[in-house]
Design an enzyme around this catalytic site. Structure first.
Site, PDB file in Angstrom:
ATOM      1  N   ARG A  94       0.813  -1.204   0.000  1.00 56.03           N
ATOM      2  CA  ARG A  94       0.000   0.000   0.000  1.00 56.03           C
ATOM      3  C   ARG A  94       0.852   1.262   0.000  1.00 56.03           C
ATOM      4  O   ARG A  94       0.451   2.303  -0.529  1.00 56.03           O
ATOM      5  CB  ARG A  94      -0.934  -0.001   1.217  1.00 56.03           C
ATOM      6  CG  ARG A  94      -1.916   1.124   1.113  1.00 56.03           C
ATOM      7  CD  ARG A  94      -2.833   1.252   2.272  1.00 56.03           C
ATOM      8  NE  ARG A  94      -3.215   2.641   2.367  1.00 56.03           N
ATOM      9  CZ  ARG A  94      -4.283   3.152   1.814  1.00 56.03           C
ATOM     10  NH1 ARG A  94      -5.095   2.405   1.129  1.00 56.03           N
ATOM     11  NH2 ARG A  94      -4.543   4.442   1.933  1.00 56.03           N
ATOM     12  N   ASP A 118      -7.811  -3.331   2.426  1.00 52.56           N
ATOM     13  CA  ASP A 118      -7.032  -4.498   2.805  1.00 52.56           C
ATOM     14  C   ASP A 118      -7.567  -5.058   4.103  1.00 52.56           C
ATOM     15  O   ASP A 118      -8.619  -4.641   4.588  1.00 52.56           O
ATOM     16  CB  ASP A 118      -5.528  -4.209   2.855  1.00 52.56           C
ATOM     17  CG  ASP A 118      -5.158  -3.185   3.899  1.00 52.56           C
ATOM     18  OD1 ASP A 118      -5.950  -2.999   4.834  1.00 52.56           O
ATOM     19  OD2 ASP A 118      -4.083  -2.587   3.797  1.00 52.56           O
ATOM     20  N   ASP A 307      -0.646   0.105  15.555  1.00 52.51           N
ATOM     21  CA  ASP A 307       0.194  -1.029  15.156  1.00 52.51           C
ATOM     22  C   ASP A 307       0.703  -1.843  16.345  1.00 52.51           C
ATOM     23  O   ASP A 307       1.398  -2.840  16.152  1.00 52.51           O
ATOM     24  CB  ASP A 307       1.370  -0.535  14.303  1.00 52.51           C
ATOM     25  CG  ASP A 307       0.903   0.024  12.972  1.00 52.51           C
ATOM     26  OD1 ASP A 307      -0.081  -0.500  12.433  1.00 52.51           O
ATOM     27  OD2 ASP A 307       1.496   1.001  12.485  1.00 52.51           O
TER      28      ASP A 307
HETATM   29  N1  EPU Z   1      -7.841   7.891   5.800  1.00 50.29           N
HETATM   30  C1  EPU Z   1      -8.876   8.364   5.061  1.00 50.29           C
HETATM   31  N2  EPU Z   1      -8.597   9.157   3.983  1.00 50.29           N
HETATM   32  C2  EPU Z   1      -7.330   9.462   3.603  1.00 50.29           C
HETATM   33  C3  EPU Z   1      -6.260   8.958   4.365  1.00 50.29           C
HETATM   34  C4  EPU Z   1      -6.540   8.160   5.464  1.00 50.29           C
HETATM   35  O1  EPU Z   1     -10.034   8.108   5.348  1.00 50.29           O
HETATM   36  O2  EPU Z   1      -7.151  10.200   2.601  1.00 50.29           O
HETATM   37  C5  EPU Z   1      -8.126   7.041   6.980  1.00 50.29           C
HETATM   38  C6  EPU Z   1      -7.716   5.601   6.749  1.00 50.29           C
HETATM   39  O3  EPU Z   1      -8.706   4.888   6.044  1.00 50.29           O
HETATM   40  C7  EPU Z   1      -7.491   5.117   8.151  1.00 50.29           C
HETATM   41  C8  EPU Z   1      -6.969   6.348   8.897  1.00 50.29           C
HETATM   42  O4  EPU Z   1      -7.355   7.462   8.076  1.00 50.29           O
HETATM   43  O5  EPU Z   1      -8.691   4.730   8.731  1.00 50.29           O
HETATM   44  C9  EPU Z   1      -5.472   6.349   9.111  1.00 50.29           C
HETATM   45  O6  EPU Z   1      -4.793   6.349   7.887  1.00 50.29           O
HETATM   46  P1  EPU Z   1      -3.318   6.907   7.687  1.00 50.29           P
HETATM   47  O7  EPU Z   1      -3.295   7.616   6.365  1.00 50.29           O
HETATM   48  O8  EPU Z   1      -2.881   7.651   8.882  1.00 50.29           O
HETATM   49  O9  EPU Z   1      -2.473   5.571   7.598  1.00 50.29           O
HETATM   50  P2  EPU Z   1      -1.612   5.021   6.409  1.00 50.29           P
HETATM   51  O10 EPU Z   1      -0.674   6.052   5.912  1.00 50.29           O
HETATM   52  O11 EPU Z   1      -2.484   4.312   5.431  1.00 50.29           O
HETATM   53  C10 EPU Z   1       0.317   4.259   8.011  1.00 50.29           C
HETATM   54  C11 EPU Z   1       1.091   2.987   8.262  1.00 50.29           C
HETATM   55  C12 EPU Z   1       0.217   1.997   8.997  1.00 50.29           C
HETATM   56  C13 EPU Z   1      -0.225   2.622  10.305  1.00 50.29           C
HETATM   57  C14 EPU Z   1      -0.962   3.941  10.020  1.00 50.29           C
HETATM   58  C15 EPU Z   1      -1.383   4.677  11.269  1.00 50.29           C
HETATM   59  C16 EPU Z   1       2.623   2.864   6.417  1.00 50.29           C
HETATM   60  C17 EPU Z   1       3.045   2.168   5.183  1.00 50.29           C
HETATM   61  N3  EPU Z   1       1.522   2.427   6.995  1.00 50.29           N
HETATM   62  O12 EPU Z   1      -0.774   3.895   7.174  1.00 50.29           O
HETATM   63  O13 EPU Z   1       1.033   0.873   9.285  1.00 50.29           O
HETATM   64  O14 EPU Z   1      -1.078   1.724  10.977  1.00 50.29           O
HETATM   65  O15 EPU Z   1      -0.100   4.810   9.253  1.00 50.29           O
HETATM   66  O16 EPU Z   1      -0.293   4.943  12.069  1.00 50.29           O
HETATM   67  O17 EPU Z   1       3.277   3.778   6.891  1.00 50.29           O
HETATM   68  C18 EPU Z   1       1.574  -1.388   9.595  1.00 50.29           C
HETATM   69  O18 EPU Z   1       2.760  -1.057   9.617  1.00 50.29           O
HETATM   70  O19 EPU Z   1       1.186  -2.522   9.924  1.00 50.29           O
HETATM   71  C19 EPU Z   1       0.573  -0.410   9.177  1.00 50.29           C
HETATM   72  C20 EPU Z   1      -0.645  -0.742   8.796  1.00 50.29           C
END
Ligand code: EPU
Length: 424
Positions: A94, A118, A307
């Site tokens: 992702r 996912d 996480d």
């Molecule tokens: N969200 C929206 N709209 C957006 C962006 C996010 O609705 O435009 C929602 C998401 O659906 C979710 C929440 O906001 O419910 C948090 O999303 P965020 O964008 O903060 O997370 P991410 O960037 O998709 C990263 C990490 C995740 C971690 C989260 C929160 C990476 C590759 N992934 O995901 O890590 O859980 O931040 O800290 O950096 C993992 O390592 O296992 C993992 C899932």
């Protein structure tokens, strides 16, 4: 078909070392696209997600060399990278969405396959899109791709995020460093991994104020230069070891861990009965009694990390007392609770909440890892369960934990990665 085979009962003792953070290095690799030439990253973990990101960058025209023994990745970016990230890689990773901002800024167009949902939830992109549009991009969704284009250089703007999204903050940051004028990202995420990305961007010549706060102010520059950078240590892997030490009543020193990035989680472990010492280059976590149950509420940093939520459900499931675990980020992250119940845990969910009543012991069983952290939580549960636990789909865990089985064995656990046929 593979599985982790765990015989429960060992007390973990000894030392492990964490490498750079997965959730930082993938973004650092994407940020390299912002400058022509060779960017060098250190402390890069040897995990599947890094290989996927390297492959994606190669398809964009970069030369990527991962020297595993020295934990170094060098990325040589051409004058004009290709701008299309296909579905076959995006579906595996992702974080591919993180090339959207840099490619748009560098190439004028970015076509990134939509990652879809996912195992942990729907994971929208609306804030990425709205933010890029404010910077002057046109974004449309077509044939499964998100296509972002700009007629001229992106321009600075103020962006208010509805929620401090990690991915949206990173994409906007990486698009705005090359925009004309000043961009303000308000309600920005401020995870240590974002601070790390800002660190690389600053070394590349970007101008960013407010690093580590929820208001980032970026003064765009004409171009950036490649740089060399050491990845921030993985707080989530370190946190997983800290929970494992507490659950097994062990004594584990985690080298290279940053206690200041794990404040709430370590405080919870202390409340659970662990002794936590901050060392010059890491942390030592010990526990001599059955842990006490602790409530947990996940929130964006500096709140409790989502996480580490599955690992704390595992801890609470064998703790004294009962605890409420509240998940505010990913709606489907409680799906793994069904697997915990297979291990004999007493966990009941209702919407965002999981009530966990601690039991004296769990009972080994075959279970399935649906994502990285669920997999880690199940392995921890297996460590304290009676008998044998098989955690199937271990490749999910490989995405985020380098040498997990080897480290567990070094700490005294009876764990092996085994191949099993369908009927085993
Ligand atoms: N969200 C929206 N709209 C957006 C962006 C996010 O609705 O435009 C929602 C998401 O659906 C979710 C929440 O906001 O419910 C948090 O999303 P965020 O964008 O903060 O997370 P991410 O960037 O998709 C990263 C990490 C995740 C971690 C989260 C929160 C990476 C590759 N992934 O995901 O890590 O859980 O931040 O800290 O950096 C993992 O390592 O296992 C993992 C899932």
């Amino acid at each position: 078909m593979e599985a982790f085979r765990i015989v429960g009962g060992a007390r973990l003792a000894g030392e492990v070392r964490v490498t750079g953070a997965k959730n930082s290095v993938l973004k650092l690799m994407a940020a390299a696209l912002l400058a022509e030439g060779t960017t060098v990253l250190h402390e890069v973990p040897h995990i599947l997600d890094v290989e996927y990101m390297a492959e994606l960058l190669r398809r964009l025209g970069c030369v990527v060399v991962h020297d595993v023994p020295t934990r170094t990745v060098s990325i040589t970016v051409p004058e004009v990278p290709f701008h299309k990230a296909d579905y076959d890689l995006v579906r595996k990773l992702r974080a591919s969405i993180n090339v959207l901002g840099p490619l748009l800024a560098r190439c004028g167009e970015a076509d990134v396959a939509l990652p879809g949902g996912d195992a942990i939830g729907s994971r929208g992109l609306d804030m990425h899109v709205a933010g890029l549009e404010r910077l002057g991009a046109t974004v449309r969704s077509e044939h499964g791709f998100l296509i972002a284009t700009r007629a001229e250089r992106l321009h600075g703007a103020t962006v208010w995020l509805d929620f401090p999204s990690v991915g949206a903050t990173e994409n906007l940051l990486m698009a705005s460093v090359l925009a004309k004028g000043t961009t303000v990202i308000d309600n920005a995420a401020r995870e240590p991994e974002i601070v790390d990305v800002c660190g690389l961007l600053l070394s590349m010549g970007a101008q960013i104020d407010g690093v580590g706060t929820s208001t980032l102010e970026i003064e765009g520059v004409e171009s950036l230069a490649p740089a060399e950078h050491t990845t921030v240590p993985d707080r989530l892997v370190a946190g997983t070891w800290a929970v494992a030490a507490t659950m097994t009543r062990g004594d584990v020193t985690v080298r290279n861990a940053r206690a200041d990035h794990l404040e709430i989680a370590l405080d919870k472990l202390v409340r659970a009965g662990a002794l936590v010492d901050e060392l010059d280059d890491g942390i030592r976590v010990r526990c001599y009694d059955r842990p006490r149950a602790v409530d947990v509420v996940t929130l964006p940093y500096p709140g409790f990390p989502t996480d580490l939520q599955p690992q704390f459900i595992a801890l609470n499931s064998i703790a004294r007392g009962a605890a409420m675990v509240t998940e505010n980020l990913f709606e489907a992250r409680f799906r793994f609770v069904n697997e915990m119940v297979r291990l004999g845990a007493d966990v009941r969910t209702d919407g965002h909440h999981a009530m966990v009543r601690g039991k004296q012991s769990l009972s080994g069983a075959p279970v399935e890892a649906a994502d990285i952290r669920a997999g880690a939580g199940l392995v921890l549960a297996g460590l304290v369960a009676d008998g044998v636990t098989m955690v199937f789909e271990p490749h999910h865990v490989d995405r985020g934990y380098e040498g997990f089985v080897a480290d567990l064995v070094r700490l005294g656990a009876d764990v092996a990665r085994v191949s099993v046929n369908e009927l085993a």
